[in-house]
Enzyme design. Structure first.
Site, PDB file in Angstrom:
ATOM      1  CE  LYS A 116      39.102  48.808  34.516  1.00 16.89           C
ATOM      2  NZ  LYS A 116      38.199  49.063  35.764  1.00 16.89           N
ATOM      3  CD  GLU A 200      49.265  46.812  33.792  1.00 17.14           C
ATOM      4  OE1 GLU A 200      48.292  47.458  34.173  1.00 17.14           O
ATOM      5  OE2 GLU A 200      48.985  45.776  33.584  1.00 17.14           O
ATOM      6  NE  ARG A 292      32.017  44.935  40.644  1.00 19.90           N
ATOM      7  CZ  ARG A 292      33.055  43.241  40.916  1.00 19.90           C
ATOM      8  NH1 ARG A 292      33.094  42.889  41.874  1.00 19.90           N
ATOM      9  NH2 ARG A 292      33.879  43.320  40.314  1.00 19.90           N
TER      10      ARG A 292
HETATM   11  C1  MV4 Z   1      48.002  41.255  33.533  1.00 19.85           C
HETATM   12  C2  MV4 Z   1      48.708  40.140  33.326  1.00 19.85           C
HETATM   13  C3  MV4 Z   1      50.051  40.311  33.903  1.00 19.85           C
HETATM   14  N1  MV4 Z   1      50.556  40.933  33.213  1.00 19.85           N
HETATM   15  N2  MV4 Z   1      48.217  43.043  33.915  1.00 19.85           N
HETATM   16  C4  MV4 Z   1      43.482  39.832  33.874  1.00 19.85           C
HETATM   17  C5  MV4 Z   1      42.612  40.266  34.316  1.00 19.85           C
HETATM   18  C6  MV4 Z   1      42.718  41.357  34.982  1.00 19.85           C
HETATM   19  N3  MV4 Z   1      42.605  41.889  35.557  1.00 19.85           N
HETATM   20  C7  MV4 Z   1      43.773  41.357  34.711  1.00 19.85           C
HETATM   21  N4  MV4 Z   1      44.780  40.474  34.263  1.00 19.85           N
HETATM   22  C8  MV4 Z   1      45.813  39.997  33.766  1.00 19.85           C
HETATM   23  N5  MV4 Z   1      46.439  41.101  33.893  1.00 19.85           N
HETATM   24  C9  MV4 Z   1      50.127  42.575  33.436  1.00 19.85           C
HETATM   25  N6  MV4 Z   1      50.937  43.588  33.360  1.00 19.85           N
HETATM   26  C10 MV4 Z   1      48.582  38.692  34.011  1.00 19.85           C
HETATM   27  C11 MV4 Z   1      46.996  38.868  33.979  1.00 19.85           C
HETATM   28  C12 MV4 Z   1      46.009  37.209  34.225  1.00 19.85           C
HETATM   29  C13 MV4 Z   1      45.992  36.893  35.241  1.00 19.85           C
HETATM   30  C14 MV4 Z   1      45.333  38.333  36.371  1.00 19.85           C
HETATM   31  C15 MV4 Z   1      44.584  37.664  37.366  1.00 19.85           C
HETATM   32  C16 MV4 Z   1      44.289  36.847  37.531  1.00 19.85           C
HETATM   33  C17 MV4 Z   1      43.750  35.529  36.628  1.00 19.85           C
HETATM   34  C18 MV4 Z   1      44.689  36.206  35.084  1.00 19.85           C
HETATM   35  C19 MV4 Z   1      44.388  35.189  34.773  1.00 19.85           C
HETATM   36  C20 MV4 Z   1      45.679  35.596  32.872  1.00 19.85           C
HETATM   37  C21 MV4 Z   1      45.949  37.033  32.936  1.00 19.85           C
END
Ligand code: MV4
Length: 502
Positions: A116, A200, A292
């Site tokens: 990442k 982040e 994918r």
């Molecule tokens: C985040 C975020 C808030 N701020 N990054 C969760 C899965 C991963 N793909 C990244 N995720 C998140 N990253 C920052 N900087 C909140 C989440 C997150 C989330 C993101 C997408 C879908 C569902 C989620 C559920 C909880 C937290």
């Protein structure tokens, strides 16, 4: 030209891939574990080979065994589906060395996007917006505190080798920074054998919007618009839809351009997905790329009218993309619900077991991707998803109504499923409104609880009553003990009143 494809997967996705193979006149080879002897993908394929014991690491993840089987069967390509070996750079590389076409991107694209921190750097260089934060791994802990205070709390500490929510930590207070970073690092080391973490800025109330892309081996790349995937539980998607209810034409076009730029930055070839996180103002940031085919790819297929697996195979054959960006548009609205064998009233505990009876919803605008059948026993070793219900409608409201109807006519007995839970989601006003965030499920736990405390028992009772009724009728139809033919039920019925034809 590819003539035979080995599908290095199981379940509904193996069958989904085989469908496109068959339509293209390509033979399909199934591989299966000892626990999957009775799995539908085995019967569905043109050939099938057992590759080892039930645990994935001794079967579906056994790279050597799969390569060996591809050679033995004479397959000229391997489709990895999703999960298992689909994002394994070593597997992609190994296929190439063995002269087998890997239906997916090369090791470089998988590695760059898999790490990442490298992905963030690559996106920044390509002009794709990333969440404000660091682009180097955190090494010095005191430095970390300074950096985080500069970025401004709250922040997310994320494992560079993670993704999909694994190895993530939210830090809200300054006094928690040191312990959180330390904990994230040791968690990352234990989970991935790599303790690199990055920071982040925390995006409050985010939406998960992803873009489907297709890229050929000649440098052409297009996007197939977005999917809204904010209805999640513990980083597992529950409902996906397209178009996103919060998208505007302007932002869509810009995000689509950035998605294409992201793929081009790693010389991508194949089908892929760029995940963005957006805030309520539709500011968007690159999160990660999935290199994918994804579980939720069918909603894009229904709305854009492209068979993504067919295109993956065409790309792997070295063909140029058959579509230009301007050829593509979104038509109507599609929703997918993931149906799991789980008890949503009991903390979503998996509910493996034998499917006594299954009746699929049918009718206009309904697509059902599954591997379930009457009498199938769901093994405990793998993901308990049994099917994906996909509906299409002219607009979102029609699609929601159609999903409700389809879920309502979906009958499964023998195992508990998430069908009633999914049906309740369709009724939640905030879902119907459409501006929901990734907190949707946790914000609506009350509305999503089962209100009917005996729903299972009631439906079981109804089934038993109907069956007893059936037995009684059968009994009546038997020849009488005096040997005479029984009185015809039809005649008796006809005597009572004339049949009304509709
Ligand atoms: C985040 C975020 C808030 N701020 N990054 C969760 C899965 C991963 N793909 C990244 N995720 C998140 N990253 C920052 N900087 C909140 C989440 C997150 C989330 C993101 C997408 C879908 C569902 C989620 C559920 C909880 C937290």
């Amino acid at each position: 030209m590819i003539k035979k494809i080995l599908i290095a997967n199981r379940g509904e996705i193996a069958i989904r891939v085989m469908n496109s193979c068959r339509e293209m006149g390509i033979l399909s080879v199934a591989v299966y574990s000892e626990a999957d002897r009775n799995s539908l993908h085995v019967r569905y394929a043109d050939e099938a080979y057992c590759i080892g014991p039930a645990p994935s690491n001794q079967s579906y993840l056994d790279l050597e065994k799969i390569i060996e089987t591809a050679k033995k069967s004479g397959a000229d390509a391997i489709h990895p589906g999703y999960g298992f070996l689909s994002e394994n750079a070593a597997f992609s590389e190994r296929c190439k060395k063995e002269g087998i076409i890997f239906i997916g991107p090369d090791a470089h694209a998988i590695n760059t996007m898999g790490d990442k921190i490298t992905a963030r750097k690559t996106m920044l260089a390509a002009g794709v917006p990333v969440v404000p934060g660091t682009t180097e791994p955190i090494v010095d802990l005191d430095e970390a505190v300074k950096t985080i205070v500069e970025i401004g709390l709250p922040v997310m500490v994320k494992a560079s080798a993670g993704g999909g929510g694994k190895g993530m930590r939210l830090v809200e207070k300054e006094e928690d920074i040191l312990s959180s970073v330390k904990a994230a690092k040791s968690e990352a080391l234990a989970a991935f054998g790599n303790d690199a973490v990055y920071i982040e800025k925390y995006i409050n109330s985010p939406h998960h919007i992803e873009f489907q892309i297709l890229a050929d081996q000649h440098g052409n790349c297009i996007h197939l618009f977005e999917r809204e995937c904010s209805v999640q539980r513990r980083h597992q998607k529950v409902v996906e839809e397209t178009p996103s209810p919060i998208m505007t034409p302007e932002v869509r076009e810009e995000m689509g351009r950035h998605a294409v730029a992201a793929a081009k930055a790693v010389n991508y070839a194949g089908a892929g997905t760029i995940e963005f996180i957006t805030d309520d103002q539709l500011n968007y940031y690159f999160l990660e790329m999935n290199t994918r085919l994804q579980v939720e790819h069918p909603i894009t297929e229904q709305v854009v009218g492209v068979d993504l697996v067919r295109e993956q195979i065409n790309i792997a054959n070295g063909e140029k993309l058959r579509y230009r960006q301007e050829d593509l548009s979104q038509h109507g609205h599609a929703i997918e619900t993931r149906i799991y064998a789980e008890d949503t009233d009991n903390n979503f505990m998996p509910s493996p077991g034998k499917i006594n009876h299954i009746h699929f919803p049918l009718g206009a605008g309904v697509r059902h991707d599954t591997y379930a059948y009457n009498g199938y026993e769901i093994p405990i070793y793998y993901d308990p998803m049994i099917s994906k219900l996909v509906v299409w409608g002219n607009n979102r409201e029609e699609a929601i109504g159609r999903m409700k109807r389809a879920l309502g006519s979906y009958k499964i007995s023998g195992v508990k499923t998430s069908i009633p839970f999914l049906s309740r989601i369709m009724d939640v006003p905030d879902f119907k409104k459409g501006g929901y965030t990734t907190h949707f499920i946790q914000n609506h736990t009350e509305a999503l609880k089962s209100k009917d405390s005996c729903s299972e028992e009631c439906s079981d009772l109804a089934a038993i009553t109907a069956f007893v009724d059936f037995l009684k009728k059968q009994e009546r139809a038997k020849p009488a003990s005096n040997g005479k033919a029984p009185a015809s039920q039809w005649k008796a019925f006809g005597r009572k009143k004339a049949v009304t034809r509709l």
